[in-house]
Write an enzyme that holds these catalytic residues in place. Structure first.
Site, mmCIF file in Angstrom:
data_model
loop_
_atom_site.group_PDB
_atom_site.id
_atom_site.type_symbol
_atom_site.label_atom_id
_atom_site.label_comp_id
_atom_site.label_asym_id
_atom_site.label_seq_id
_atom_site.Cartn_x
_atom_site.Cartn_y
_atom_site.Cartn_z
ATOM 1 N N SER A 4 -6.415 4.466 8.453
ATOM 2 C CA SER A 4 -7.016 4.054 6.992
ATOM 3 C C SER A 4 -6.391 3.021 6.357
ATOM 4 C CB SER A 4 -7.032 5.391 6.173
ATOM 5 O OG SER A 4 -7.116 5.026 4.828
ATOM 6 N N HIS A 40 0.941 -1.164 0.212
ATOM 7 C CA HIS A 40 0.033 0.113 0.031
ATOM 8 C C HIS A 40 0.776 1.303 0.037
ATOM 9 C CE1 HIS A 40 -4.272 1.077 0.530
ATOM 10 N NE2 HIS A 40 -3.660 2.331 0.869
ATOM 11 N N ASP A 53 -13.790 3.111 6.789
ATOM 12 C CA ASP A 53 -12.866 3.757 6.080
ATOM 13 C C ASP A 53 -13.306 4.136 4.848
ATOM 14 O OD1 ASP A 53 -10.046 4.365 5.423
ATOM 15 O OD2 ASP A 53 -10.374 3.148 3.672
ATOM 16 N N ARG A 94 -12.455 12.607 3.272
ATOM 17 C CA ARG A 94 -11.332 13.119 3.611
ATOM 18 C C ARG A 94 -10.875 13.823 2.306
ATOM 19 N NH1 ARG A 94 -7.640 8.807 5.165
ATOM 20 N NH2 ARG A 94 -6.335 10.130 5.424
ATOM 21 N N LYS A 132 -7.503 -1.296 6.610
ATOM 22 C CA LYS A 132 -7.548 -2.084 5.602
ATOM 23 C C LYS A 132 -6.987 -3.195 5.296
ATOM 24 C CE LYS A 132 -7.356 1.330 2.706
ATOM 25 N NZ LYS A 132 -7.901 2.907 2.610
#
Ligand code: URA
Length: 434
Positions: free
Chosen positions: A183, A82, A161, A168, A187
């Site tokens: 966040s 990520h 999220d 956001r 996940k």
């Protein structure tokens, strides 16, 4: 619980209890909290921050706000990755097929664009027919067959999220360490991979502008991963300039394919190989990162990575003809070239502004419901330290209207500084925390 009191408590710098954070996440998830109160709370967190304990509570409440992905039916150690968000940051489209082609399963849930940064799901949706909405059962079946799934968050995984991310994006509350950490890690924890490689971006085009804040974010996320028994490596990489040449959904898909074809070298390839090498190491496919990097380079040279990308397109309904014919991807009708005004060196880039220029083209969202223009974006013609002469192209902007092109070009022109001196060289990889 009176939620207004909670907003005020955070606004005034107070510490929230586990119970208060749980009530907040529950209210977000079940829809009982209105967007304006959630947004006010997010802004209070952005200004006041959260300590390690509050961040850990927020992360775990978000991770448990929906179901957890059980990947045990997919054989082998699963690797996930990520990015904290960057500009021309197209590494997933490159490393996911490369890693999967070595036999390591990659089941990756990606996001949409956030603030000035792009998102893998928007990029994939620019491919005609490509389906990002995949059920968990489908994902497991695909992973068993091809080792590779790139998908949107399912309806059931971390619904908190999904809601917070979208708010956001349009309320100026992205660049907060606890909100980013919660966040991403909520996940990744819920998505079930054994090993997680985090690409923490640092610099003018990242949410973390300097190394100490990028290191703090990396450490917070790594600690959280270790706490729940996951192997985590965080690579801190430079966002002093866009990572690749192309910014915008169609354009980034094309650049990723060019890298997989072996036609493009440079920073985008280097970071993709490094992150992929760490994924192979965490999955115990190789003994060292160097071994992983050379294996992935081999998968480019022998065409296995590109073949895996084609398999992904076929599997998820995308038109594989785009690999040979980029004309099958949408392209915006208008373009404007940004020219250098003086001779000199490309001295600095305000990369977040370059990302915002790409939003102006229509490649990203300014409001939650906005439809993206997949064919819009920017092609950068110069990198930091390059010599330029007055009148040379610095970038080309693509958009649906001439007015959008011109607005984006004006932002771009201000975002690139040309000086008589070259800039001090900045390393591409600033730190690795594992
Ligand atoms: N990526 C995410 O998923 N969340 C963030 O907050 C930033 C990047």
């Amino acid at each position: 619980m009176n939620f207004v009191d909670m907003i005020i408590k955070k606004r005034d710098g107070g510490k929230l209890s586990a119970k208060e954070i749980a009530a907040f996440v529950k209210g977000v998830t079940d829809g009982s909290l209105p967007d304006y109160q959630i947004s006010a709370f997010l802004m209070a967190v952005l200004f006041r921050g959260m300590d390690a304990e509050e961040t850990a509570h927020l992360t775990m409440e978000m991770a448990n706000s929906g179901s957890v992905f059980d990947l045990s039916a997919v054989a082998g150690k699963k690797a996930d990755k990520h990015s904290t968000g960057g500009v021309a940051d197209t590494t997933t489209l490159i490393l996911a097929p490369l890693v999967a082609s070595t036999g390591v399963p990659v089941v990756k849930m990606s996001g949409r664009g956030l603030g000035f940064s792009g998102g893998t799901i928007d990029k994939l949706e620019s491919i005609p027919g490509f389906r990002v909405n995949i059920s968990e059962q489908e994902a497991i079946a695909y992973a068993q067959k091809s080792n590779l799934v790139l998908m949107s968050q399912t309806d059931t995984l971390t619904p908190a999220d999904r809601k917070l991310y979208a708010l956001r994006d349009v309320t100026g509350t992205v660049d907060s360490l606890p909100l980013i950490a919660a966040s991403i890690m909520s996940k990744k924890i819920a998505a079930g991979a054994d090993g997680i490689v985090l690409d923490v971006k640092c610099g003018s085009g990242a949410f973390m502008k300097d190394l100490p804040s990028a290191q703090a974010l990396a450490k917070t996320m790594a600690d959280m991963g270790h706490h729940v028994g996951r192997k985590v490596t965080a690579v801190i990489s430079s966002m002093a300039q866009p990572l690749g040449q192309n910014i915008g959904n169609r354009l980034e898909v094309i650049e990723a394919i060019e890298v997989l074809k072996g036609n493009v070298k440079g920073d985008l390839l280097e970071v993709s190989l490094l992150l992929g090498g760490h994924m192979l190491l965490l999955s115990e496919r190789v003994q060292t990162v160097e071994e992983g990097i050379s294996l992935l380079q081999k998968q480019i040279d022998n065409g296995a990575g590109l073949a895996k990308f084609r398999e992904l397109l076929l599997q998820q309904g995308g038109d594989p003809a785009i690999i040979e014919d980029y004309g099958k991807l949408p392209l915006s009708a208008n373009s404007v070239t940004v020219f250098a005004k003086t001779d000199g060196y490309v001295f600095a880039m305000d990369t977040a502004s370059i990302g915002r220029a790409s939003l102006e083209t229509g490649a990203g969202r300014m409001v939650k419901e906005q439809q993206i223009d997949f064919g819009a974006g920017i092609v950068m013609k110069k990198r930091l330290g390059d010599v330029v002469t007055a009148g040379e192209p610095l970038a080309v902007v693509y958009s649906q209207t001439q007015a959008q092109c011109e607005r984006a070009a004006a932002i771009l022109s201000d975002a690139i500084t040309i000086d008589t001196q070259p800039p001090a060289p900045t390393p591409l990889v600033l730190d690795i925390i594992s």
